[in-house]
Motif scaffolding. Structure first.
Motif, PDB file in Angstrom:
ATOM      1  N   ALA A 264       1.094  -0.759   0.121  1.00  0.00           N
ATOM      2  CA  ALA A 264      -0.291  -0.629  -0.186  1.00  0.00           C
ATOM      3  C   ALA A 264       1.062   1.164   0.424  1.00  0.00           C
ATOM      4  O   ALA A 264       0.532   2.297  -0.464  1.00  0.00           O
ATOM      5  N   LYS A 265       2.000   1.143   0.524  1.00  0.00           N
ATOM      6  CA  LYS A 265       2.660   2.351   1.002  1.00  0.00           C
ATOM      7  C   LYS A 265       3.315   2.591  -0.581  1.00  0.00           C
ATOM      8  O   LYS A 265       3.612   3.645  -1.146  1.00  0.00           O
ATOM      9  N   ALA A 266       4.207   1.746  -0.630  1.00  0.00           N
ATOM     10  CA  ALA A 266       4.428   1.579  -2.366  1.00  0.00           C
ATOM     11  C   ALA A 266       3.271   2.255  -3.844  1.00  0.00           C
ATOM     12  O   ALA A 266       3.955   2.725  -4.238  1.00  0.00           O
ATOM     13  N   THR A 267       2.612   1.354  -3.534  1.00  0.00           N
ATOM     14  CA  THR A 267       1.391   2.041  -4.154  1.00  0.00           C
ATOM     15  C   THR A 267       0.795   3.611  -4.127  1.00  0.00           C
ATOM     16  O   THR A 267       0.790   4.933  -5.191  1.00  0.00           O
ATOM     17  N   ASP A 268       0.528   4.178  -2.887  1.00  0.00           N
ATOM     18  CA  ASP A 268       0.492   5.802  -2.532  1.00  0.00           C
ATOM     19  C   ASP A 268       2.190   6.290  -3.058  1.00  0.00           C
ATOM     20  O   ASP A 268       1.479   7.531  -3.727  1.00  0.00           O
ATOM     21  N   LYS A 269       3.390   5.906  -2.763  1.00  0.00           N
ATOM     22  CA  LYS A 269       4.505   5.860  -3.602  1.00  0.00           C
ATOM     23  C   LYS A 269       4.094   6.553  -5.137  1.00  0.00           C
ATOM     24  O   LYS A 269       4.943   7.790  -5.006  1.00  0.00           O
ATOM     25  N   ASN A 270       3.647   5.871  -5.249  1.00  0.00           N
ATOM     26  CA  ASN A 270       3.658   5.667  -7.065  1.00  0.00           C
ATOM     27  C   ASN A 270       2.155   6.869  -6.929  1.00  0.00           C
ATOM     28  O   ASN A 270       2.306   7.403  -9.001  1.00  0.00           O
ATOM     29  N   LEU A 271       0.971   6.844  -6.798  1.00  0.00           N
ATOM     30  CA  LEU A 271       0.094   7.435  -7.050  1.00  0.00           C
ATOM     31  C   LEU A 271       0.609   9.171  -7.226  1.00  0.00           C
ATOM     32  O   LEU A 271       0.282   9.957  -7.345  1.00  0.00           O
ATOM     33  N   ALA A 272       1.481   9.371  -6.066  1.00  0.00           N
ATOM     34  CA  ALA A 272       1.461  10.729  -5.845  1.00  0.00           C
ATOM     35  C   ALA A 272       2.509  10.859  -6.977  1.00  0.00           C
ATOM     36  O   ALA A 272       2.252  12.356  -7.370  1.00  0.00           O
ATOM     37  N   GLU A 273       3.650  10.114  -7.689  1.00  0.00           N
ATOM     38  CA  GLU A 273       4.474  10.423  -8.089  1.00  0.00           C
ATOM     39  C   GLU A 273       3.576  10.760  -9.584  1.00  0.00           C
ATOM     40  O   GLU A 273       3.672  12.091  -9.999  1.00  0.00           O
ATOM     41  N   VAL A 274       2.058   9.920 -10.059  1.00  0.00           N
ATOM     42  CA  VAL A 274       1.328  10.347 -10.860  1.00  0.00           C
ATOM     43  C   VAL A 274       1.286  11.395 -10.499  1.00  0.00           C
ATOM     44  O   VAL A 274       0.895  12.533 -11.813  1.00  0.00           O
ATOM     45  N   GLN A 275       0.679  11.878  -9.788  1.00  0.00           N
ATOM     46  CA  GLN A 275      -0.550  12.609  -9.546  1.00  0.00           C
ATOM     47  C   GLN A 275       0.828  14.173  -9.820  1.00  0.00           C
ATOM     48  O   GLN A 275       0.484  14.895 -10.282  1.00  0.00           O
ATOM     49  N   GLU A 276       1.618  14.264  -9.386  1.00  0.00           N
ATOM     50  CA  GLU A 276       3.214  15.520  -9.365  1.00  0.00           C
ATOM     51  C   GLU A 276       3.045  15.170 -11.268  1.00  0.00           C
ATOM     52  O   GLU A 276       2.640  16.941 -10.930  1.00  0.00           O
ATOM     53  N   ALA A 277       2.794  14.265 -11.430  1.00  0.00           N
ATOM     54  CA  ALA A 277       3.618  14.236 -13.229  1.00  0.00           C
ATOM     55  C   ALA A 277       2.163  15.062 -13.975  1.00  0.00           C
ATOM     56  O   ALA A 277       2.364  16.033 -14.700  1.00  0.00           O
ATOM     57  N   LEU A 278       1.288  15.141 -13.498  1.00  0.00           N
ATOM     58  CA  LEU A 278      -0.117  15.148 -13.900  1.00  0.00           C
ATOM     59  C   LEU A 278      -0.362  16.319 -13.741  1.00  0.00           C
ATOM     60  O   LEU A 278      -0.742  17.304 -14.424  1.00  0.00           O
ATOM     61  N   LEU A 279      -0.165  17.493 -12.295  1.00  0.00           N
ATOM     62  CA  LEU A 279      -0.326  18.384 -12.313  1.00  0.00           C
ATOM     63  C   LEU A 279       0.974  19.413 -12.601  1.00  0.00           C
ATOM     64  O   LEU A 279       0.523  20.622 -13.496  1.00  0.00           O
ATOM     65  N   GLN A 280       2.363  18.938 -12.540  1.00  0.00           N
ATOM     66  CA  GLN A 280       2.560  20.073 -13.629  1.00  0.00           C
ATOM     67  C   GLN A 280       2.951  20.007 -15.297  1.00  0.00           C
ATOM     68  O   GLN A 280       3.022  20.051 -15.360  1.00  0.00           O
ATOM     69  N   TYR A 281       2.117  18.065 -15.697  1.00  0.00           N
ATOM     70  CA  TYR A 281       1.115  18.552 -17.022  1.00  0.00           C
ATOM     71  C   TYR A 281       0.704  19.968 -17.197  1.00  0.00           C
ATOM     72  O   TYR A 281       0.123  20.632 -18.289  1.00  0.00           O
ATOM     73  N   GLU A 282       0.006  19.566 -16.432  1.00  0.00           N
ATOM     74  CA  GLU A 282      -1.366  20.670 -16.410  1.00  0.00           C
ATOM     75  C   GLU A 282      -0.833  21.893 -15.877  1.00  0.00           C
ATOM     76  O   GLU A 282      -1.479  22.937 -16.906  1.00  0.00           O
TER      77      GLU A 282
END
Length: 392
Positions: A264-282
């Motif tokens: 779950a921690k690994a998934t949360d970390k990956n999800l946070a990284e994806v969200q950061e990337a999406l925000l940068q793209y936005e």
């Protein structure tokens, strides 16, 4: 005091007596000629039970009299008292367990107990040490259960202050008269006004549950007797449920749960990284549509943390950019204003201009501010006020 029924025989469950006085000090109470109901004191809670068929809900010693607070009506004369024996015996088990465990810490490590609390769940003692090891806790628990298993007698004696010198007291007594000594022979001698069973074996079992640091002391939480079985049953139920959900035997539940948590921690970390990337793209997309380096947009149900990150990404991508972002979240209207490093206007000026309009609160720095308030206007209107503030 030595003539009180709860001291004459702590195993008394039912007794006849006379009701001498009826009073009210904000609650209805009665005073009896003698009583087996123990009043709150010495770390031990009061007894409950019944006088005839009327419930006794509290017992306190006030102004030299023992007041039995009742739910109902009684008349002067003969009454029969009956204790809630399950509650009383539980208190006796826990209180005696405290004596035994306290003596174990003193005997093994010279740790004195400075306070004692008998709660509805756990019992606790505070030890005058700043640190304690798991090994020490285990040793004290083993020693306490040895004393319980030996089924030593528990004696009580009423002494004068001069007679105390003949006993190896665990600590000094706090009174000069009506001194009651509770004795576990060759183990513990302690001045105490509480109720206790007649032998250590009636405590049944003692289990230390947890510790916590309290300033410069250690608080030890434990349970005795029936409470051990209750805690064991609760933990068994929880463990069985966890094991069932993990589809593993109970003895493997901890290992399996750790694997799930790690995943779950690994998934949360990956999800946070994806969200950061999406925000940068936005941020890049918003900048592409910006007019004169000003990004001005509003959202529905967008956490202010996202607005803050988005504002930082926008102004990092373009040092000349200003990000004006607003969002409706539940019943709030929130905003963020951020500037790039080549912009000189202070974002505090923007916040100062719009916060009164939405009856809001906020703060920040010259480079980035955030705030929120009532939905007095639309998000688009709020952005217009923010843009106007930049021109002033």
């Amino acid at each position: 005091m030595k003539d009180l029924l709860y001291y004459i025989d702590s195993t008394t469950q039912k007794f006849p007596t006379q009701l001498l006085h009826i009073g009210n000090d904000g609650r209805d109470y009665v005073v009896l000629a003698n009583t087996a109901f123990y009043p709150t004191g010495g770390g031990q809670p009061h007894d409950t039970g019944w006088l005839n068929d009327v419930e006794v809900v509290d017992v306190e010693k006030i102004d030299g009299e023992i007041r039995h607070y009742i739910n109902g009506e009684l008349t002067l004369g003969k009454v029969t008292g009956k204790l809630n024996w399950q509650r009383r015996f539980d208190h006796m088990q826990q209180h005696t367990g405290q004596h035994i465990l306290t003596a174990a810490f003193a005997e093994l490590f010279d740790y004195a107990t400075t306070s004692f609390h008998l709660g509805t769940g756990f019992v606790s003692i505070d030890l005058n040490t700043e640190d304690i090891s798991e090994e020490q806790l285990q040793q004290a628990e083993v020693r306490a259960n040895e004393i319980i298993l030996e089924n030593r007698p528990i004696e009580t004696k009423w002494l004068t202050k001069d007679e105390l010198a003949a006993y190896n007291l665990r600590k000094d007594v706090a009174v000069d008269e009506d001194i009651r000594l509770v004795i576990i022979p060759d183990y513990d001698y302690n001045g105490c006004g509480g109720t206790h069973p007649t032998s250590t074996g009636q405590v049944s079992l003692l289990k230390i549950m947890a510790t916590e640091k309290m300033k410069k002391q250690i608080r030890v939480h434990f349970v005795c007797g029936q409470r051990v079985l209750q805690e064991l049953a609760m933990r068994k139920t929880v463990l069985a449920d966890v094991a069932r959900q993990l589809s593993v035997p109970e003895e493997q539940a901890a290992t399996a749960l750790k694997k799930v948590m790690d995943t779950a921690k690994a998934t949360d970390k990956n999800l946070a990284e994806v969200q950061e990337a999406l925000l940068q793209y936005e941020a890049i997309e918003l900048l592409a549509n910006a007019q004169q380096h000003i990004v001005s947009t509003h959202f529905e149900n967008r956490p202010i943390q996202d607005l803050q990150k988005l504002g930082r990404f926008i102004t990092k991508q373009d040092a000349k950019a200003i990000a004006l972002l607003a969002a409706h979240n539940d019943d709030k209207l929130q905003f963020v204003a951020a500037r790039g490093e080549n912009v000189t206007v202070s974002m505090k000026h923007v916040a100062k201009a719009v916060l009164p309009i939405i009856n809001g609160k906020g703060g920040g720095s010259d480079a980035l501010v955030q705030g929120g308030g009532e939905q007095a206007i639309s998000g688009a209107e709020l952005l217009q006020h923010m843009e106007n503030a930049l021109k002033q």
